[in-house]
Design an enzyme around this catalytic site. Structure first.
Site, short mmCIF file in Angstrom:
data_model
loop_
_atom_site.label_atom_id
_atom_site.label_comp_id
_atom_site.label_asym_id
_atom_site.label_seq_id
_atom_site.Cartn_x
_atom_site.Cartn_y
_atom_site.Cartn_z
N ASP A 5 -10.84 2.86 4.79
CA ASP A 5 -11.18 1.44 4.67
C ASP A 5 -12.69 1.23 4.73
OD1 ASP A 5 -9.40 -0.56 4.13
OD2 ASP A 5 -8.73 -0.83 6.20
N GLN A 48 -4.34 -1.79 9.97
CA GLN A 48 -4.26 -3.08 9.27
C GLN A 48 -4.78 -4.21 10.16
OE1 GLN A 48 -3.20 -3.58 5.97
NE2 GLN A 48 -3.97 -5.64 6.33
N LYS A 84 0.84 -1.20 0.00
CA LYS A 84 0.00 0.00 0.00
C LYS A 84 0.88 1.26 0.00
CE LYS A 84 -3.73 -2.50 2.26
NZ LYS A 84 -4.35 -2.90 3.54
#
Ligand code: NAD
Length: 303
Positions: free
Chosen positions: A127, A104, A60
């Site tokens: 997200d 994450q 990412k």
């Protein structure tokens, strides 16, 4: 059968993101032009050293840099306390130089993932896992950050010319990250599919999946979807990423999806490979959400 090339479609999305990031940096972002010199900035929070998380976050960060965006890695040890992690999220929420925040997953067991995700400011929740953004998705409010993997699935279908309106979609998997939001996005006005969601307690899974014009497999079980479970001419989107032993490889393993690709592909009109299907789209949609968060932060209302 057409193989959907997730790498190529992700590159198209990333080229658009790069343009938008450059426009923001130059102060010429699609809006009213008072956005001079803003470089979109994503912060990735990682707890511990889970090898998959290390490689996902590194990827990412690499793609963010390729798009002309800034990213920062905030690293905590496996045993970080809840209070310390939440306090850092509060500080990142309050920092105007941060546009997107991603924690994450998976987190260590002593941390409550829902509580941690919900601590992220909805405006920076790239997200799309906060309660508010999930609620906005349900309400079909424009501007919600949709979770990246399901948003990537919709984008793959759209850019491959697959019509979803009126089609029977079967999603296998009901996770917050993939299955549930994929079902919501495909059900929403504009996508207009008729959606069925299956899960581990679904009786006679094959009878349901055989009805699918478009089958989305988000299960996490290698090759669970076999040829007899797929209708002739179906579109198959394989979200699964499963590591299976392969002595012929130097690493000793390889990645396969949730679909028995070799047997299923000949029956399909379209199918995604693993790797190279949904995976690259997830990262591309994360970048798109991040540039959108930066645009909104400076008052440019883009896509
Ligand atoms: P999860 O474990 O949270 O959810 C799996 C779902 O599958 C559950 O809802 C469960 O009910 C269902 N399921 C399990 N066994 C089943 C069975 N026998 N029959 C029917 N349903 C069954 O997993 P997840 O986070 O949704 O991820 C699913 C897969 O997608 C994993 O392989 C994961 O690695 C992969 N994934 C890929 C990406 C990507 O970018 N390509 C992103 C996220 C997840």
């Amino acid at each position: 059968m057409t193989l959907i090339d997730g790498n190529a479609i992700a590159q198209e999305v990333l080229a658009e993101v790069k343009q938008r990031a450059a426009a923001l940096a130059a102060g010429t972002g699609a809006g009213d032009g008072d956005a001079a010199g803003v470089v979109p900035h994503a912060v990735f929070v990682r707890v511990g050293d889970d090898p998959a998380s290390v490689s996902y976050v590194a990827k990412k960060q690499r793609v963010a840099a390729e798009c002309g965006m800034r990213s920062t890695l905030v690293l905590f040890p496996e045993n970080v306390s809840r209070d310390e992690l939440l306090a850092r999220l509060d500080a990142l929420n309050a920092d105007p130089a941060v546009h997107g925040i991603l924690v994450q997953a998976p987190l260590p067991r002593h941390l409550d993932e829902t509580e941690v995700f919900n601590r992220i400011s909805p405006a920076k929740d790239v997200d799309g896992f906060t309660s508010l953004n999930v609620g906005r998705l349900v309400q079909e409010q424009p501007g919600a950050f949709a979770p990246c993997t399901p948003a990537g699935i919709v984008e793959l279908l759209r850019r491959s010319g697959v019509v979803t309106a009126g089609k029977r979609v079967v999603v296998v998997g009901r996770s917050l990250i993939v299955g549930k939001p994929a079902a919501l996005l495909l059900l929403a006005r504009g996508a207009d599919a008729t959606v069925t969601v299956c899960h581990s307690r679904t009786a006679d899974l094959g009878a349901v999946t055989r009805e699918a014009d478009i089958l989305v497999a988000a299960i996490g079980k290698p090759r669970l979807i076999t040829a007899d479970m797929v209708k002739e001419g179906a579109v198959v989107i394989d979200v699964g990423i499963n590591r299976v032993p392969d002595p012929s490889r130097k690493s000793g393993h390889r990645l396969v999806g949730d679909v028995d690709f070799d047997a299923v592909a000949p029956k399909c009109s379209f199918i995604t490979p693993v790797p190279g299907g949904v995976g690259p789209m997830t990262v591309a949609m994360l970048m798109r959400n991040t540039v959108a968060a930066a645009e909104r932060a400076v008052g440019v209302f883009g896509a």
